[in-house]
Write a protein that holds these residues in place. Structure first.
Motif, short mmCIF file in Angstrom:
data_model
loop_
_atom_site.label_atom_id
_atom_site.label_comp_id
_atom_site.label_asym_id
_atom_site.label_seq_id
_atom_site.Cartn_x
_atom_site.Cartn_y
_atom_site.Cartn_z
N UNK A 195 0.85 -1.19 0.00
CA UNK A 195 0.00 0.00 0.00
C UNK A 195 0.88 1.24 0.00
N UNK A 196 1.44 1.60 -1.15
CA UNK A 196 2.32 2.76 -1.19
C UNK A 196 1.58 4.08 -1.11
N UNK A 197 0.26 4.07 -1.28
CA UNK A 197 -0.53 5.29 -1.27
C UNK A 197 -1.18 5.49 -2.62
N UNK A 198 -2.28 6.23 -2.69
CA UNK A 198 -3.02 6.36 -3.96
C UNK A 198 -2.22 7.01 -5.06
N UNK A 199 -1.44 8.05 -4.74
CA UNK A 199 -0.68 8.72 -5.80
C UNK A 199 0.43 7.84 -6.32
N UNK A 200 1.15 7.16 -5.41
CA UNK A 200 2.23 6.27 -5.82
C UNK A 200 1.68 5.06 -6.57
N UNK A 201 0.51 4.57 -6.13
CA UNK A 201 -0.13 3.45 -6.81
C UNK A 201 -0.48 3.82 -8.24
N UNK A 202 -1.03 5.00 -8.42
CA UNK A 202 -1.40 5.45 -9.76
C UNK A 202 -0.16 5.57 -10.65
N UNK A 203 0.94 6.07 -10.10
CA UNK A 203 2.18 6.20 -10.87
C UNK A 203 2.69 4.84 -11.32
N UNK A 204 2.71 3.87 -10.41
CA UNK A 204 3.20 2.54 -10.75
C UNK A 204 2.34 1.89 -11.82
N UNK A 205 1.03 2.02 -11.70
CA UNK A 205 0.13 1.41 -12.69
C UNK A 205 0.25 2.10 -14.04
N UNK A 206 0.55 3.39 -14.03
CA UNK A 206 0.71 4.11 -15.29
C UNK A 206 1.91 3.56 -16.07
N UNK A 207 2.90 3.05 -15.35
CA UNK A 207 4.11 2.52 -15.99
C UNK A 207 4.18 1.00 -15.82
N UNK A 208 3.01 0.38 -15.85
CA UNK A 208 2.94 -1.07 -15.66
C UNK A 208 3.73 -1.81 -16.73
N UNK A 209 3.72 -1.30 -17.95
CA UNK A 209 4.43 -1.99 -19.03
C UNK A 209 5.93 -2.05 -18.77
N UNK A 210 6.50 -0.94 -18.30
CA UNK A 210 7.93 -0.93 -17.99
C UNK A 210 8.25 -1.91 -16.86
N UNK A 211 7.40 -1.93 -15.83
CA UNK A 211 7.62 -2.89 -14.75
C UNK A 211 7.53 -4.32 -15.26
N UNK A 212 6.56 -4.57 -16.13
CA UNK A 212 6.37 -5.92 -16.65
C UNK A 212 7.58 -6.36 -17.46
N UNK A 213 8.12 -5.45 -18.26
CA UNK A 213 9.30 -5.79 -19.05
C UNK A 213 10.50 -6.09 -18.15
N UNK A 214 10.52 -5.45 -16.97
CA UNK A 214 11.61 -5.70 -16.01
C UNK A 214 11.35 -6.94 -15.17
N UNK A 215 10.23 -7.64 -15.39
CA UNK A 215 9.96 -8.87 -14.66
C UNK A 215 9.12 -8.69 -13.42
N UNK A 216 8.54 -7.50 -13.22
CA UNK A 216 7.71 -7.23 -12.04
C UNK A 216 6.27 -7.04 -12.51
N UNK A 217 5.40 -7.96 -12.14
CA UNK A 217 4.00 -7.88 -12.53
C UNK A 217 3.20 -7.14 -11.47
N UNK A 218 2.54 -6.04 -11.88
CA UNK A 218 1.74 -5.21 -10.97
C UNK A 218 0.27 -5.30 -11.37
N UNK A 219 -0.59 -5.33 -10.37
CA UNK A 219 -2.02 -5.28 -10.61
C UNK A 219 -2.66 -4.34 -9.59
N UNK A 220 -3.70 -3.67 -10.01
CA UNK A 220 -4.44 -2.78 -9.11
C UNK A 220 -5.34 -3.63 -8.22
N UNK A 221 -5.16 -3.49 -6.90
CA UNK A 221 -5.97 -4.25 -5.94
C UNK A 221 -7.06 -3.38 -5.32
N UNK A 222 -7.07 -2.09 -5.70
CA UNK A 222 -8.10 -1.18 -5.19
C UNK A 222 -7.67 -0.46 -3.93
#
Length: 605
Positions: A472-499
């Protein structure tokens, strides 16, 4: 020169709106503060399209009469100040009387309000600062404020709004702050017809903090002792030093019920952790401070975000002492809890205690990093038997190799150095043909990891976690990470929004094993938030640099393993510098040494 003239009323309100209403979150803050000042026990905030299309705040507060409702739309009209002396003893959240007319001047505005004893309420419609309609209305006691099409008449301001998800995240962050400040009030937040959270009233401060941090971190909260000093009282909670974060976004401070930011408060917190924090890290804290209004000036910033303390050193000292006592008590409790268990193991070992741990891959097992299978982009060096940049855990075997075609191996580059020793267990001291060389193992690991990520044209092979991580990094940090989900995925880190500002981590790079993946990903997102400009697109190269730095910092240097490390480093494309340009090796030549030690006649000894 043109003659000086008085600004038209609407233009003056729009100028004031530029200071008070920066984005939809600013309007939400001002309206929620008015609701709290009106004694509301329930507040509902609804938004559409990040708050730019619609921001609606509904409360069950005291409401307003027709005359008061009309007066509230006049500039500098307020019920919270009557004379000059009141400015030195402000106890309300709002007091300037600028928020409502400023918001109404840059939106399509609707106000519906009724006092509890009134038969009918009042409805007022304003468009761009021009009053369109005033009439009686049937409504519940309290106030409803609707703000539609924010900045519709100020296109220069509207174009600076960020993505809808970003603006919504800022509103959610602001509501979370007010929910923490007023724990007795029920807060509801609806976004695009979907309820994000519904916090019941009457919750304790501890329950609200645990809701914000999540269950796992909530168990580690350290309660600060209630302290008093010279008209100042402080209570709250902190997290242990291991959970310190980049920046101060996770320090929630409430002074007389008002969310504030102040450097003296942050310094007091940090000094209480003295000796336990890494450079550049700041503790996570939730503080409620009560002090005499005469000791603080809240009339400093148009948005009331900053304050000025008349005796900042006193508050800083109170905070420092409270943090020290809280950490000391937590450490004493931890030791007391561990003591009986350790005695029981020594006095009566059981077969279950002696049995080895089963091999598994849950999300939080203490695994280590391995680099035996490192392959640079254009070379395939011979692997060092039994070598890893970090000693392998007995529970887990070496990381699986990447499944991709290997290029033809080239002859391995042998490091032209001889290991001599280490300097304060931080740097490796090496001898070269031309002099003395210092190796920074962390910078070397950054270069290796960085090229390891960039070596793959497709996504990095990832290891799925049996039990996904929830952070739970916080709503603003969560939105930032999800916005760059593709870059994280390419680096081997799978992110999903849990709400509700929560991320679910499903996998991590297979060659990057770590004891605390939760802290690693959280720190990575923090660093990403610190380094990016609003709305900028983060390239995969930048993310790879952050990943490499975070991974290298989270392990000890171990200079004694310099030679195997150098064999891998010299097969990188750019072995002499880290991804950010820092040197991995620094040489002091014999000529330089001779120059420094020559000239004995001029020596001062």
């Amino acid at each position: 020169m043109p003659r000086i003239r008085i600004l038209p009323e609407i233009l003056a309100s729009q100028v004031a709106a530029g200071e008070v209403v920066e984005r939809p979150a600013s309007a939400a803050k001002e309206l929620v503060e008015n609701s709290l000042d009106a004694g509301a026990k329930e507040i509902l905030v609804e938004i559409r399209r990040g708050g730019a299309a619609l921001l609606r705040v509904i409360d069950d507060g005291s409401g307003m009469s027709r005359d008061d409702a009309l007066m509230s739309l006049e500039r500098h009209a307020t019920s919270k100040l009557a004379e000059v002396g009141d400015l030195a003893a402000i106890r309300t959240l709002g007091f300037r009387g600028e928020a409502v007319p400023s918001i109404a001047s840059v939106s399509r505005f609707r106000l519906v309000t009724r006092e509890p004893d009134a038969v009918a309420g009042t409805e007022i419609a304003v468009e761009g600062g021009v009053m369109r309609d005033v009439r009686e209305a049937g409504c519940a006691p309290g106030t409803v404020v609707e703000v539609k099409d924010l900045f519709f008449n100020v296109p220069a301001r509207r174009k600076f709004l960020r993505a809808e998800t970003t603006e919504a995240a800022h509103i959610e962050h602001q509501l979370r702050l007010h929910a923490l400040a007023a724990s007795g009030v029920r807060f509801r937040f609806r976004k695009d017809e979907r309820e994000v959270f519904d916090l019941p009233g009457g919750m304790s401060r501890l329950d609200r903090v645990r809701w914000m941090t999540g269950t796992d971190l909530g168990r580690e909260l350290v309660e600060l002792p209630l302290t008093h000093g010279n008209g100042i009282s402080v209570e709250g909670f902190i997290l242990p030093p291991v959970h310190a974060r980049k920046g101060r976004r996770h320090q929630c401070v409430f002074l007389n019920g008002r969310p504030v930011e102040d450097s003296a408060i942050s310094r007091g917190l940090t000094e209480g952790f003295r000796g336990a924090l890494q450079d550049g890290m700041h503790p996570a804290a939730w503080l409620w401070i009560e002090m005499e209004p005469s000791l603080v000036d809240v009339n400093v910033h148009p948005a009331k975000r900053e304050i000025r303390l008349h005796r900042p050193h006193e508050l800083r000292d109170v905070l420092t002492q409270a943090v020290k006592e809280g950490l000391a008590r937590a450490e004493a409790s931890r030791r007391a809890a561990q003591l009986p268990a350790s005695r029981a193991i020594v006095s009566d070992p059981t077969p279950a205690q002696q049995a080895p741990a089963a091999r598994s891959w849950p999300a939080s097992i203490p695994v280590q990093r391995h680099f035996e299978n490192f392959t640079p982009p254009s070379r395939a060096p011979r692997s060092e038997p039994g070598y890893s940049l970090m000693r392998p855990s007995p529970e887990v075997g070496p990381a699986p190799p990447l499944h991709r075609p290997e290029p033809e191996p080239e002859p391995e580059k042998v490091p032209p150095f001889r290991y001599i020793g280490s300097l304060q267990d931080r740097f490796a001291i090496l001898e070269s043909a031309d002099g003395l060389v210092l190796l920074d193992p962390r910078a070397a690991r950054e270069r290796i990891l960085y090229e390891r990520w960039l070596a793959n044209s497709g996504p990095v092979e990832s290891q799925a976690l049996l039990v996904p991580l929830l952070i739970e990094p916080g709503p603003r940090e969560c939105e930032l990470a999800l916005r760059h989900r593709e870059e994280f995925s390419r680096a081997g880190i799978e992110l999903e929004d849990f709400g509700s500002g929560t991320l679910q981590i499903g996998s991590l790079p297979d060659f990057l094993k770590m004891a605390d993946p939760r802290s690693f990903v959280t720190s990575l997102i923090d660093e990403l938030s610190q380094g990016q400009t609003p709305g900028a697109r983060v390239a995969f190269d930048a993310l790879a640099k952050l990943l490499a730095r975070r991974a290298a910092l989270s392990e000890s240097p171990r200079p004694q393993e310099a030679m195997p490390l150098l064999r891998i480093l010299f097969n990188c494309d750019l072995p002499y510098c880290a991804p950010d340009g820092r040197p991995t090796l620094s040489e002091l030549s014999m000529k330089e040494l001779e120059r420094r030690f020559a000239g004995g006649k001029s020596s001062s000894f």
